[in-house]
Design a protein around this motif. Structure first.
Motif, short mmCIF file in Angstrom:
data_model
loop_
_atom_site.label_atom_id
_atom_site.label_comp_id
_atom_site.label_asym_id
_atom_site.label_seq_id
_atom_site.Cartn_x
_atom_site.Cartn_y
_atom_site.Cartn_z
N THR B 17 0.69 -1.38 0.05
CA THR B 17 -0.23 -0.10 -0.15
C THR B 17 0.99 1.55 0.14
O THR B 17 2.13 1.34 0.24
N GLU B 18 0.17 2.32 -0.34
CA GLU B 18 1.10 3.49 -0.51
C GLU B 18 1.61 4.01 0.87
O GLU B 18 2.84 4.35 0.95
N SER B 19 0.87 3.79 1.92
CA SER B 19 1.39 4.34 3.18
C SER B 19 2.51 3.26 3.65
O SER B 19 3.82 3.75 4.20
N ARG B 20 2.50 1.91 3.50
CA ARG B 20 3.45 1.28 3.96
C ARG B 20 4.82 1.40 3.15
O ARG B 20 5.78 1.38 3.65
N GLU B 40 5.30 11.92 10.62
CA GLU B 40 4.17 12.58 10.12
C GLU B 40 4.63 13.96 9.36
O GLU B 40 4.13 14.19 8.27
N THR B 43 6.68 12.91 5.92
CA THR B 43 5.74 12.46 4.73
C THR B 43 4.63 13.83 4.53
O THR B 43 3.75 13.40 3.85
N PHE B 47 -0.40 10.70 5.34
CA PHE B 47 -1.25 9.58 5.65
C PHE B 47 -1.75 10.12 6.73
O PHE B 47 -1.18 10.71 7.65
N ASP B 48 -2.87 9.42 7.38
CA ASP B 48 -3.52 9.81 8.67
C ASP B 48 -2.72 9.23 9.76
O ASP B 48 -2.08 8.14 9.75
N THR B 51 -3.20 5.82 10.53
CA THR B 51 -2.50 4.70 9.78
C THR B 51 -1.20 4.74 9.92
O THR B 51 -0.53 3.40 9.77
N VAL B 52 -0.42 5.82 10.22
CA VAL B 52 0.90 5.68 10.89
C VAL B 52 1.12 4.65 11.89
O VAL B 52 2.02 3.88 11.92
N THR B 55 0.49 1.25 10.83
CA THR B 55 1.79 0.76 10.05
C THR B 55 2.86 0.47 10.80
O THR B 55 3.67 -0.74 10.51
#
Lengths: 139, 139
Positions: B17-20, B40, B43, B47-48, B51-52, B55
């Motif tokens: 996924t994008e966030s990972r 945070e 990036t 990402f929320d 989500t961080v 992750t």
DNA sequence: AAATAATTTGCAACCATATTGCAAAATGGT
DNA sequence: ACCATTTTGCAATATGGTTGCAAATTATTT
């Protein structure tokens, strides 16, 4: 042994207030390390949260207690040995965190071994935290 | 070296996924350790927060990153070396926190020395954090 | 390639932990 | 006992982290 907390406060030129005396007594009667939450509980919330935070900070500043690093975003505090001074901690002993009872114990007699760092790194303080099972919980 | 993050995700059977990918890339391009707040910022809040957090937790669970204990009630994370696996970390190296730049660096080559504990204490994991001045700030 | 199943994300709300400003209270020195 | 200084407690605010759930994304099946 009576009123050792008062002695400690006097030695550091700190005014003898109820909260400082109470919190310091708690440390003196506790074997392991204490988190802020522990202190609130064990003093039956006699002091305001803010006062506890400020008192802990003061004690750290004066070298009366020291902080123990953790991986669960809390800070643990424990009494320093006698030879700590304001602004300069010598708490070079190993801390033990028990996975069963979750207590943190200062192993005052186990000093942190020296390590050889890569060229250019100048150490000033070392913390060592061992996790495992403590002597009380081992059975 | 291209898309190493994708390799790592694939190796651990994690969906890409994008966030990972983004967070893992950040670790791969960062020398020291990162706190949630750093991630945070770096990036650009792409990402929320949640989500961080999730992750990071996932990466810890899969042995991709490990936590570093601190005394300032934050949790630091750093990449594990290749030989870490899910559920079992081997990150027995020393961490260095610079008092000037406040960066935390993994000294992968400095392994934590064994210490002799008092009778009855059974160690399972050891963490060692050295504070001082790092090689970059020493001048 | 489209459809479906499974996983992941983002939002909102919530909780815990920590900090700051300021007035009231307690402490120490005279 | 008085006054200057320090400390406390409250309120408000900030920071850090978690949970439930619907929507979106990713992986899987055909």
């Amino acid at each position: 042994m009576i009123a050792k907390s008062l002695d400690l406060l006097k030695k550091n030129n700190l005014s003898k207030t109820e909260s400082r005396k109470g919190i310091l007594d708690l440390f003196l009667h506790t074997n392991g390390a204490l988190a802020h939450a522990d202190i609130e509980k064990k003093t039956a919330a006699a002091f305001d949260r803010v006062t506890v935070y400020r008192t802990l900070q003061t004690f750290v500043d004066y070298g009366i207690i020291h902080q123990i690093p953790t991986t669960d975003n809390t800070i643990l505090y424990a009494l320093c040995k006698d030879d700590c001074e304001a602004g300069h901690h010598h708490d070079e002993h190993v801390h033990f965190v028990c996975n069963k009872c979750e207590n943190t114990i200062c192993l005052d007699d186990v000093i942190v071994p020296k390590v050889k760092l890569p060229k250019g790194f100048q150490p000033s303080q070392v913390a060592m935290v061992v996790r495992g099972v403590c002597v009380v919980c081992k059975n």
